[in-house]
Motif scaffolding. Structure first.
Motif, PDB file in Angstrom:
ATOM      1  N   PRO A 132       9.114  -9.670   4.621  1.00 20.03           N
ATOM      2  CA  PRO A 132       8.510  -9.054   6.127  1.00 20.03           C
ATOM      3  C   PRO A 132       8.755  -7.750   5.719  1.00 20.03           C
ATOM      4  O   PRO A 132       9.222  -7.138   6.367  1.00 20.03           O
ATOM      5  N   MET A 133       7.433  -6.921   6.955  1.00 16.94           N
ATOM      6  CA  MET A 133       7.145  -5.730   7.611  1.00 16.94           C
ATOM      7  C   MET A 133       6.745  -5.967   9.116  1.00 16.94           C
ATOM      8  O   MET A 133       6.450  -6.653   9.566  1.00 16.94           O
ATOM      9  N   THR A 134       8.034  -4.631   9.103  1.00 18.32           N
ATOM     10  CA  THR A 134       7.630  -4.671  10.653  1.00 18.32           C
ATOM     11  C   THR A 134       5.736  -3.920  10.937  1.00 18.32           C
ATOM     12  O   THR A 134       5.311  -3.126  10.224  1.00 18.32           O
ATOM     13  N   TYR A 135       4.735  -4.468  11.976  1.00 22.27           N
ATOM     14  CA  TYR A 135       3.772  -4.602  12.624  1.00 22.27           C
ATOM     15  C   TYR A 135       3.977  -2.610  12.345  1.00 22.27           C
ATOM     16  O   TYR A 135       4.276  -1.463  13.125  1.00 22.27           O
ATOM     17  N   ASP A 136       2.175  -2.164  12.403  1.00 22.67           N
ATOM     18  CA  ASP A 136       2.044  -0.911  12.605  1.00 22.67           C
ATOM     19  C   ASP A 136       2.242  -0.424  14.088  1.00 22.67           C
ATOM     20  O   ASP A 136       1.000  -1.436  15.021  1.00 22.67           O
ATOM     21  N   GLN A 137       2.554   0.646  14.733  1.00 21.36           N
ATOM     22  CA  GLN A 137       2.694   0.613  15.825  1.00 21.36           C
ATOM     23  C   GLN A 137       0.795   0.589  16.667  1.00 21.36           C
ATOM     24  O   GLN A 137       0.935  -0.034  17.971  1.00 21.36           O
ATOM     25  N   ARG A 138       0.216   1.668  16.107  1.00 23.17           N
ATOM     26  CA  ARG A 138      -1.483   1.361  16.289  1.00 23.17           C
ATOM     27  C   ARG A 138      -1.762  -0.454  16.306  1.00 23.17           C
ATOM     28  O   ARG A 138      -2.311  -0.839  17.177  1.00 23.17           O
ATOM     29  N   TYR A 139      -1.262  -1.496  15.896  1.00 22.93           N
ATOM     30  CA  TYR A 139      -1.864  -2.845  15.956  1.00 22.93           C
ATOM     31  C   TYR A 139      -1.378  -3.245  16.674  1.00 22.93           C
ATOM     32  O   TYR A 139      -1.327  -5.134  17.689  1.00 22.93           O
ATOM     33  N   ILE A 140      -0.275  -3.383  17.637  1.00 21.42           N
ATOM     34  CA  ILE A 140       0.843  -3.473  18.051  1.00 21.42           C
ATOM     35  C   ILE A 140       0.532  -3.986  19.873  1.00 21.42           C
ATOM     36  O   ILE A 140       0.075  -2.143  20.399  1.00 21.42           O
ATOM     37  N   ASN A 141      -0.355  -4.856  20.893  1.00 21.49           N
ATOM     38  CA  ASN A 141      -0.914  -4.292  21.832  1.00 21.49           C
ATOM     39  C   ASN A 141       0.439  -5.329  23.532  1.00 21.49           C
ATOM     40  O   ASN A 141      -0.085  -5.642  24.110  1.00 21.49           O
ATOM     41  N   GLY A 142       1.305  -6.484  22.334  1.00 24.05           N
ATOM     42  CA  GLY A 142       2.461  -7.193  23.738  1.00 24.05           C
ATOM     43  C   GLY A 142       1.644  -8.265  23.219  1.00 24.05           C
ATOM     44  O   GLY A 142       2.210  -8.903  24.754  1.00 24.05           O
ATOM     45  N   THR A 143       0.293  -8.454  23.115  1.00 26.99           N
ATOM     46  CA  THR A 143       0.089 -10.049  23.638  1.00 26.99           C
ATOM     47  C   THR A 143      -0.459 -11.183  22.597  1.00 26.99           C
ATOM     48  O   THR A 143       0.337 -11.918  21.871  1.00 26.99           O
ATOM     49  N   VAL A 144      -0.930 -10.420  21.352  1.00 29.59           N
ATOM     50  CA  VAL A 144      -1.362 -10.726  20.497  1.00 29.59           C
ATOM     51  C   VAL A 144      -0.447 -10.988  19.099  1.00 29.59           C
ATOM     52  O   VAL A 144      -0.466 -11.326  18.811  1.00 29.59           O
ATOM     53  N   ILE A 145      -0.236  -9.327  19.396  1.00 27.06           N
ATOM     54  CA  ILE A 145       0.993  -8.877  18.555  1.00 27.06           C
ATOM     55  C   ILE A 145       2.170  -8.021  19.581  1.00 27.06           C
ATOM     56  O   ILE A 145       1.691  -7.182  19.872  1.00 27.06           O
ATOM     57  N   THR A 146       3.053  -8.582  19.003  1.00 25.07           N
ATOM     58  CA  THR A 146       4.645  -8.129  19.806  1.00 25.07           C
ATOM     59  C   THR A 146       5.344  -7.466  19.598  1.00 25.07           C
ATOM     60  O   THR A 146       5.315  -7.305  17.895  1.00 25.07           O
ATOM     61  N   THR A 147       6.351  -6.372  19.785  1.00 21.15           N
ATOM     62  CA  THR A 147       7.811  -5.779  18.979  1.00 21.15           C
ATOM     63  C   THR A 147       7.524  -6.214  18.242  1.00 21.15           C
ATOM     64  O   THR A 147       8.304  -5.793  16.934  1.00 21.15           O
ATOM     65  N   ALA A 148       8.652  -7.793  18.504  1.00 24.04           N
ATOM     66  CA  ALA A 148       9.335  -8.376  18.063  1.00 24.04           C
ATOM     67  C   ALA A 148       8.551  -8.546  16.522  1.00 24.04           C
ATOM     68  O   ALA A 148       8.942  -9.606  15.722  1.00 24.04           O
ATOM     69  N   ASP A 149       6.974  -9.415  16.404  1.00 25.30           N
ATOM     70  CA  ASP A 149       6.470 -10.107  14.893  1.00 25.30           C
ATOM     71  C   ASP A 149       6.795  -9.014  13.966  1.00 25.30           C
ATOM     72  O   ASP A 149       6.584  -8.058  14.365  1.00 25.30           O
ATOM     73  N   ARG A 150       6.531 -10.001  12.938  1.00 23.45           N
ATOM     74  CA  ARG A 150       7.209  -9.309  11.685  1.00 23.45           C
ATOM     75  C   ARG A 150       5.857  -9.439  11.054  1.00 23.45           C
ATOM     76  O   ARG A 150       4.691 -10.594  10.952  1.00 23.45           O
ATOM     77  N   GLN A 151       4.541  -8.844   9.939  1.00 20.82           N
ATOM     78  CA  GLN A 151       4.022  -8.978   9.063  1.00 20.82           C
ATOM     79  C   GLN A 151       4.878  -9.802   7.944  1.00 20.82           C
ATOM     80  O   GLN A 151       4.961  -8.540   7.058  1.00 20.82           O
ATOM     81  N   ILE A 152       4.121 -11.008   7.292  1.00 22.54           N
ATOM     82  CA  ILE A 152       5.347 -11.288   5.721  1.00 22.54           C
ATOM     83  C   ILE A 152       4.586 -11.287   5.150  1.00 22.54           C
ATOM     84  O   ILE A 152       3.528 -12.794   5.338  1.00 22.54           O
ATOM     85  N   TYR A 153       4.279 -10.890   3.615  1.00 22.97           N
ATOM     86  CA  TYR A 153       4.068 -11.414   2.192  1.00 22.97           C
ATOM     87  C   TYR A 153       4.477 -12.163   2.224  1.00 22.97           C
ATOM     88  O   TYR A 153       5.480 -12.043   1.639  1.00 22.97           O
ATOM     89  N   ILE A 154       3.553 -12.907   1.305  1.00 25.95           N
ATOM     90  CA  ILE A 154       4.109 -14.163   0.837  1.00 25.95           C
ATOM     91  C   ILE A 154       3.673 -14.392  -1.083  1.00 25.95           C
ATOM     92  O   ILE A 154       2.348 -14.291  -0.243  1.00 25.95           O
ATOM     93  N   SER A 155       4.569 -14.571  -1.723  1.00 25.16           N
ATOM     94  CA  SER A 155       3.665 -14.632  -3.451  1.00 25.16           C
ATOM     95  C   SER A 155       3.564 -15.788  -3.110  1.00 25.16           C
ATOM     96  O   SER A 155       4.291 -16.857  -2.611  1.00 25.16           O
ATOM     97  N   SER A 156       2.349 -16.051  -3.977  1.00 25.84           N
ATOM     98  CA  SER A 156       1.666 -17.408  -3.391  1.00 25.84           C
ATOM     99  C   SER A 156       1.755 -18.210  -4.871  1.00 25.84           C
ATOM    100  O   SER A 156       1.432 -19.025  -5.808  1.00 25.84           O
ATOM    101  N   VAL A 157       2.818 -17.157  -6.147  1.00 21.24           N
ATOM    102  CA  VAL A 157       3.098 -18.364  -7.472  1.00 21.24           C
ATOM    103  C   VAL A 157       4.054 -18.607  -7.340  1.00 21.24           C
ATOM    104  O   VAL A 157       5.320 -18.121  -6.857  1.00 21.24           O
ATOM    105  N   GLY A 158       3.256 -19.854  -7.651  1.00 22.90           N
ATOM    106  CA  GLY A 158       5.096 -20.797  -7.763  1.00 22.90           C
ATOM    107  C   GLY A 158       5.142 -21.436  -6.170  1.00 22.90           C
ATOM    108  O   GLY A 158       5.823 -22.788  -6.126  1.00 22.90           O
TER     109      GLY A 158
END
Length: 121
Positions: A51-77
């Motif tokens: 789980p990673m915090t979004y870069d500040q430039r992408y946070i607009n308060g509606t589509v992406i909020t400060t509490a949202d996380r960008q989660i990278y999930i391995s596809s293997v297995g």
């Protein structure tokens, strides 16, 4: 036919997520059969994720909020492809999947799954 390039990218993503990520879960609730009824079935899948915090430039308060996380999930297995409606648990925090991107460039190989998770309340 799978591309060797995407297979290598998948292996690289798996290695990075394994080294720097954590074990989490993806929960999917399957609704009851509309004809026979019954109870919804909740299934939990183990996943390697980061789980990673979004870069500040992408946070607009509606589509992406400060509490949202960008989660990278391995596809293997991973037995499923994460989609909207799933709940991802990372570090003891539950995130509802708001948006999902399978990163499947050749139509065959899922390189990595990137989802937008919003803290569930």
């Amino acid at each position: 036919m799978p591309s060797p390039l995407y297979a290598r990218l998948q292996q690289t993503a798996e290695r990075l997520i394994s080294n720097f990520g954590q074990i989490g879960t993806i929960e999917r609730i399957t609704p009851p059969d509309p004809v026979t009824g019954g109870d919804p079935v909740e299934t939990s899948y183990t996943a390697k994720l980061v789980p990673m915090t979004y870069d500040q430039r992408y946070i607009n308060g509606t589509v992406i909020t400060t509490a949202d996380r960008q989660i990278y999930i391995s596809s293997v297995g991973l037995a499923i492809v994460p989609h909207v409606g799933d709940v991802v648990t990372a570090g003891g925090v539950d995130y509802h999947v708001i948006a999902a991107d399978p990163n499947n460039y050749d139509g065959v190989t899922n390189v990595v799954f990137i989802v937008q998770g919003r803290i569930s309340s």
